[in-house]
Design a protein around this motif. Structure first.
Motif, PDB file in Angstrom:
ATOM      1  N   VAL A 364       0.855  -1.185   0.000  1.00  0.00           N
ATOM      2  CA  VAL A 364       0.000   0.000   0.000  1.00  0.00           C
ATOM      3  C   VAL A 364       0.894   1.240   0.000  1.00  0.00           C
ATOM      4  O   VAL A 364       1.672   1.442   0.938  1.00  0.00           O
ATOM      5  CB  VAL A 364      -0.930   0.024   1.225  1.00  0.00           C
ATOM      6  N   PRO A 365       0.817   2.088  -1.026  1.00  0.00           N
ATOM      7  CA  PRO A 365       1.668   3.281  -1.051  1.00  0.00           C
ATOM      8  C   PRO A 365       1.227   4.287   0.004  1.00  0.00           C
ATOM      9  O   PRO A 365       0.047   4.359   0.364  1.00  0.00           O
ATOM     10  CB  PRO A 365       1.456   3.829  -2.461  1.00  0.00           C
ATOM     11  N   ILE A 366       2.173   5.050   0.498  1.00  0.00           N
ATOM     12  CA  ILE A 366       1.873   6.118   1.453  1.00  0.00           C
ATOM     13  C   ILE A 366       2.281   7.425   0.786  1.00  0.00           C
ATOM     14  O   ILE A 366       3.469   7.700   0.611  1.00  0.00           O
ATOM     15  CB  ILE A 366       2.614   5.915   2.778  1.00  0.00           C
ATOM     16  N   ASP A 367       1.298   8.212   0.388  1.00  0.00           N
ATOM     17  CA  ASP A 367       1.564   9.436  -0.362  1.00  0.00           C
ATOM     18  C   ASP A 367       1.580  10.679   0.510  1.00  0.00           C
ATOM     19  O   ASP A 367       2.240  11.662   0.180  1.00  0.00           O
ATOM     20  CB  ASP A 367       0.513   9.604  -1.463  1.00  0.00           C
ATOM     21  N   HIS A 368       0.829  10.666   1.583  1.00  0.00           N
ATOM     22  CA  HIS A 368       0.804  11.764   2.554  1.00  0.00           C
ATOM     23  C   HIS A 368       0.712  11.142   3.930  1.00  0.00           C
ATOM     24  O   HIS A 368       0.074  10.100   4.110  1.00  0.00           O
ATOM     25  CB  HIS A 368      -0.412  12.682   2.350  1.00  0.00           C
ATOM     26  N   VAL A 369       1.318  11.789   4.917  1.00  0.00           N
ATOM     27  CA  VAL A 369       1.238  11.283   6.279  1.00  0.00           C
ATOM     28  C   VAL A 369       1.089  12.460   7.225  1.00  0.00           C
ATOM     29  O   VAL A 369       1.641  13.538   7.005  1.00  0.00           O
ATOM     30  CB  VAL A 369       2.487  10.430   6.616  1.00  0.00           C
ATOM     31  N   GLY A 370       0.268  12.268   8.246  1.00  0.00           N
ATOM     32  CA  GLY A 370       0.069  13.319   9.228  1.00  0.00           C
ATOM     33  C   GLY A 370      -0.365  12.725  10.539  1.00  0.00           C
ATOM     34  O   GLY A 370      -0.715  11.533  10.617  1.00  0.00           O
ATOM     35  N   GLY A 371      -0.356  13.536  11.583  1.00  0.00           N
ATOM     36  CA  GLY A 371      -0.747  12.977  12.863  1.00  0.00           C
ATOM     37  C   GLY A 371      -0.846  14.002  13.961  1.00  0.00           C
ATOM     38  O   GLY A 371      -0.608  15.201  13.772  1.00  0.00           O
ATOM     39  N   PHE A 441       3.732  16.073   4.730  1.00  0.00           N
ATOM     40  CA  PHE A 441       3.471  15.809   6.142  1.00  0.00           C
ATOM     41  C   PHE A 441       2.753  16.996   6.769  1.00  0.00           C
ATOM     42  O   PHE A 441       2.957  18.149   6.375  1.00  0.00           O
ATOM     43  CB  PHE A 441       4.798  15.558   6.868  1.00  0.00           C
ATOM     44  N   PHE A 442       1.899  16.709   7.741  1.00  0.00           N
ATOM     45  CA  PHE A 442       1.328  17.757   8.579  1.00  0.00           C
ATOM     46  C   PHE A 442       1.190  17.224   9.994  1.00  0.00           C
ATOM     47  O   PHE A 442       1.163  16.012  10.233  1.00  0.00           O
ATOM     48  CB  PHE A 442      -0.042  18.216   8.058  1.00  0.00           C
ATOM     49  N   CYS A 443       1.118  18.136  10.951  1.00  0.00           N
ATOM     50  CA  CYS A 443       0.771  17.755  12.316  1.00  0.00           C
ATOM     51  C   CYS A 443      -0.199  18.785  12.873  1.00  0.00           C
ATOM     52  O   CYS A 443      -0.326  19.893  12.341  1.00  0.00           O
ATOM     53  CB  CYS A 443       2.006  17.621  13.203  1.00  0.00           C
ATOM     54  N   VAL A 444      -0.882  18.393  13.934  1.00  0.00           N
ATOM     55  CA  VAL A 444      -1.954  19.203  14.501  1.00  0.00           C
ATOM     56  C   VAL A 444      -1.626  19.550  15.948  1.00  0.00           C
ATOM     57  O   VAL A 444      -1.194  18.681  16.718  1.00  0.00           O
ATOM     58  CB  VAL A 444      -3.301  18.447  14.441  1.00  0.00           C
ATOM     59  N   SER A 445      -1.800  20.807  16.303  1.00  0.00           N
ATOM     60  CA  SER A 445      -1.705  21.237  17.696  1.00  0.00           C
ATOM     61  C   SER A 445      -2.983  21.986  18.058  1.00  0.00           C
ATOM     62  O   SER A 445      -3.829  22.250  17.206  1.00  0.00           O
ATOM     63  CB  SER A 445      -0.475  22.129  17.917  1.00  0.00           C
ATOM     64  N   THR A 446      -3.096  22.320  19.345  1.00  0.00           N
ATOM     65  CA  THR A 446      -4.257  23.067  19.826  1.00  0.00           C
ATOM     66  C   THR A 446      -3.807  24.434  20.314  1.00  0.00           C
ATOM     67  O   THR A 446      -2.893  24.538  21.140  1.00  0.00           O
ATOM     68  CB  THR A 446      -4.956  22.322  20.977  1.00  0.00           C
ATOM     69  N   ASN A 447      -4.424  25.483  19.791  1.00  0.00           N
ATOM     70  CA  ASN A 447      -4.119  26.851  20.199  1.00  0.00           C
ATOM     71  C   ASN A 447      -4.965  27.181  21.428  1.00  0.00           C
ATOM     72  O   ASN A 447      -6.162  27.418  21.323  1.00  0.00           O
ATOM     73  CB  ASN A 447      -4.422  27.805  19.039  1.00  0.00           C
ATOM     74  N   LEU A 448      -4.323  27.171  22.607  1.00  0.00           N
ATOM     75  CA  LEU A 448      -5.047  27.473  23.844  1.00  0.00           C
ATOM     76  C   LEU A 448      -5.517  28.919  23.867  1.00  0.00           C
ATOM     77  O   LEU A 448      -6.576  29.227  24.416  1.00  0.00           O
ATOM     78  CB  LEU A 448      -4.151  27.212  25.057  1.00  0.00           C
ATOM     79  N   THR A 449      -4.726  29.812  23.295  1.00  0.00           N
ATOM     80  CA  THR A 449      -5.063  31.230  23.324  1.00  0.00           C
ATOM     81  C   THR A 449      -6.353  31.502  22.566  1.00  0.00           C
ATOM     82  O   THR A 449      -7.211  32.263  23.031  1.00  0.00           O
ATOM     83  CB  THR A 449      -3.914  32.056  22.718  1.00  0.00           C
ATOM     84  N   ARG A 450      -6.518  30.880  21.415  1.00  0.00           N
ATOM     85  CA  ARG A 450      -7.668  31.137  20.545  1.00  0.00           C
ATOM     86  C   ARG A 450      -8.704  30.016  20.560  1.00  0.00           C
ATOM     87  O   ARG A 450      -9.721  30.105  19.858  1.00  0.00           O
ATOM     88  CB  ARG A 450      -7.191  31.367  19.107  1.00  0.00           C
ATOM     89  N   ALA A 451      -8.430  28.950  21.313  1.00  0.00           N
ATOM     90  CA  ALA A 451      -9.351  27.819  21.404  1.00  0.00           C
ATOM     91  C   ALA A 451      -9.686  27.254  20.032  1.00  0.00           C
ATOM     92  O   ALA A 451     -10.849  27.070  19.680  1.00  0.00           O
ATOM     93  CB  ALA A 451     -10.626  28.216  22.138  1.00  0.00           C
ATOM     94  N   GLU A 452      -8.635  26.974  19.231  1.00  0.00           N
ATOM     95  CA  GLU A 452      -8.853  26.442  17.901  1.00  0.00           C
ATOM     96  C   GLU A 452      -7.724  25.504  17.506  1.00  0.00           C
ATOM     97  O   GLU A 452      -6.634  25.530  18.084  1.00  0.00           O
ATOM     98  CB  GLU A 452      -8.978  27.576  16.868  1.00  0.00           C
TER      99      GLU A 452
END
Length: 616
Positions: A364-371, A441-452
């Motif tokens: 299975v190819p992996i073309d994009h990865v994030g987490g 690649f991408f990663c996700v964080s949480t902005n506490l200041t803006r709640a987003e």
């Protein structure tokens, strides 16, 4: 140019029959429809429907592409968020035809787009003349409308046309197009490669250079649209020597590829000025940057400089020595890319290593990865180019094993300081940037200041991965470039399937390693958990009770807000993997090999079932 009424094409009934919406109507109904519908040409960039317009017409795309915008910021028409793409054979305006309600969105042509229009007045007349056929059509429209209400962002069908334009003067565009044609998968028909010379040979000298006011322009448009209907994909190969053909190629294209040699920093003397003239009226959402590299051993370093030239929708790094890189681009263009999303789960995130290994072994190819969180760490290491064996070694001797023992601090902001975390991330990634990775690649964080939610697709890998895994109360927040406080992405989105699907057309594989069992205390008939002094008096009682730890309570509390998002992620993913890892503690860092092995075996079974069509 504005929306124009045009004469029906030759074989209008056959064109209608090729549309999924009309193909089952029967010969008599098709003939009546062909005599009733209108035929329109919407130039690229023109607005077809404005939000609030009276609803009375449905449109079907014969050739071209439309963007549906929802303006959430009060901007100009067509300047909001793209919530849907409408490609060849698809329709828009079902709500208007069935209910007469005003339009809730703005629709704009991405490129020159030929449409079939069916007004509510004409639909009602057809209903009187052929009620059974029109009732079937109405039922089909109702089903499509319901499906559109249930889905979120719809990126539409794969492009029917692609334009390749040289961005740098030193790029060998014909060679690039030839290599792309070799690998691009097309399910319906062949790939047609069109140059100005080929158009002139078919339509006569100068046909490719005809201006919009020239009668030959409309003739060429009809011919080009016919080529689109006959072929699964048409690739327009532009040339710096012909500005008019370059503009025509862009106007005919669903997607535009700006191709450049990316080995160095872009120089003014090497940039092709005709490129910017050709895309002057083009929306930014469908122009991709393709950077070609002659030396695959040298990691890209100047991507941000290239990206500053134009607001590209995305970018792709292709090593000229790597067929796999061309295949990855081809799958993305054909709507067959595979995106892998790795969720947070502390030590259980080691299971991601086993899943990645299983995907490789299953072909299975992996073309994009994030987490997110610890999943962001494993995804970043994989995107950086580490093998699964190397990722095991990095994590055995890196971040997790020394974290809890050496990072305790005075708990003013967090229980642990982040010096060791920062040091280990820099050891893994150095000063590398996300946009310079070979694998997107991408990663996700949480902005506490803006709640987003924050989605990181560029910038320092080490910095943004550290933000993504900074559990609130355990590790200190990371400052954004504007001074906002960023913490673990799992607070809002532990398995970011929606982020992957908003950017990648194809299959999404999600890996969820969060616990299936909730926190509980083994002893019954107690109003509170006994103090540690009481439990230490009887070690056997402590072992039996297995009280939750402070870290596990903090981690579980953090995940509560993203629980609804996780449920949605499960339904949105094409393959949702949840390895049976409940026997491992969330902070059992020493069980790396065991966790990876259990996840690998589970993934191998589920991937085999998925490929066989047993699961969705």
């Amino acid at each position: 140019m504005t929306v124009q009424r045009i004469p029906p094409p030759q074989g209008a009934r056959a064109v209608l029959a090729s549309c999924l919406l009309f193909r089952d109507l029967g010969e008599d109904a098709l003939q009546q429809l062909a005599e009733t519908v209108g035929w329109l040409l919407v130039p690229g960039g023109e607005v077809l429907i404005r939000r609030g317009d009276a609803g009375h017409t449905m449109y079907v795309v014969v050739s071209g592409r439309l963007h549906v915008f929802v303006d959430r910021r009060g901007g100009a028409a067509g300047a909001g968020d793209v919530v849907r793409e409408v490609g060849r054979g698809e329709n828009i305006g079902e709500m208007a035809l069935l209910t007469g309600e005003p339009s809730s969105a703005t629709v704009r042509a991405v490129r020159d787009t030929q449409l079939i229009s069916l007004s509510r007045e004409h639909f009602d007349k057809l209903l009187e003349r052929n009620p059974q056929a029109m009732i079937r059509l109405a039922r089909m429209l109702a089903r499509w409308l319901q499906q559109s209400l249930e889905r979120s962002i719809d990126r539409g069908a794969a492009p029917a046309t692609i334009a390749a334009l040289p961005l740098s003067r030193d790029v060998a565009l014909p060679d690039f197009v030839a290599r792309l044609v070799e690998v691009i998968p097309v399910s319906d028909g062949s790939v047609l490669r069109l140059t100005a010379e080929r158009v002139d040979s078919c339509l006569g000298p100068g046909a490719s250079q005809a201006g919009e006011r020239d009668p030959a322009y409309a003739e060429a448009t009809q011919w080009l649209n016919g080529q689109e209907r006959e072929h699964g994909l048409v690739i327009y190969e532009a040339s710096a020597d012909s500005a008019r053909w370059a503009r025509r190629s862009v106007r005919q294209a669903d997607r535009v590829l700006a191709v450049a040699m990316g080995d160095g920093v872009p120089q003014d003397s090497q940039i092709e000025p005709s490129f910017f003239d050709a895309i002057a009226d083009r929306g930014t959402s469908s122009v991709d940057l393709v950077l070609l590299h002659t030396d695959g051993n040298l990691r890209p370093q100047s991507t941000s400089a290239w990206l500053s030239l134009f607001p590209f929708a995305s970018h792709h790094h292709l090593r000229l020595t790597s067929r796999a890189d061309f295949e990855r681009l081809a799958r993305g263009l054909a709507g067959r890319a595979v995106g892998v999303v790795l969720g947070g789960g502390a030590a259980r995130a080691y299971g991601h290593i086993g899943v990645l290994r299983a995907l490789e072994e299953s072909g299975v190819p992996i073309d994009h990865v994030g987490g997110t969180s610890a999943g962001a760490l494993i995804a970043a290491q994989y995107a950086y180019g580490y093998t699964c064996d190397e990722i095991v070694e990095l994590n055995r001797h890196g971040l997790a094993t020394r974290l809890l023992l050496k990072e305790l601090t005075i708990p003013l902001v967090a229980l642990l300081n982040s010096k060791q975390v920062k040091r280990n991330l820099e050891l893994s990634f150095g000063d590398a940037r996300i946009e310079d990775l070979w694998l997107p690649f991408f990663c996700v964080s949480t902005n506490l200041t803006r709640a987003e939610q924050m989605v990181h697709r560029d910038g320092s890998i080490a910095r943004w991965v550290r933000a993504s895994l900074s559990i609130p109360g355990v590790l200190p927040p990371v400052l954004s470039l504007t001074g906002d406080l960023l913490v673990d992405g799992a607070v809002l989105n532990n398995v970011p399937v929606d982020v992957m699907r908003s950017h990648v057309t194809g299959a999404t594989i999600a890996v969820d390693v969060s616990p299936t069992a909730h926190l509980a205390f083994g002893q019954q008939h107690r109003e509170t958990i006994p103090s540690w002094r009481h439990m230490l008096r009887d070690i056997r009682q402590l072992k039996k009770a297995r009280p939750p730890t402070l870290l596990s309570i903090l981690h579980r509390t953090m995940l509560l807000a993203s629980e609804t998002q996780r449920v949605r992620a499960r339904s949105d993913a094409d393959l949702y993997l949840r390895p049976p890892l409940d026997q491992f503690d969330m902070f059992d860092w020493r069980a790396l090999e065991q966790i990876a092995a259990v996840a690998h075996d589970h993934a191998m079974r589920e991937i085999a079932r998925w490929k066989a069509g047993v699961v969705q």
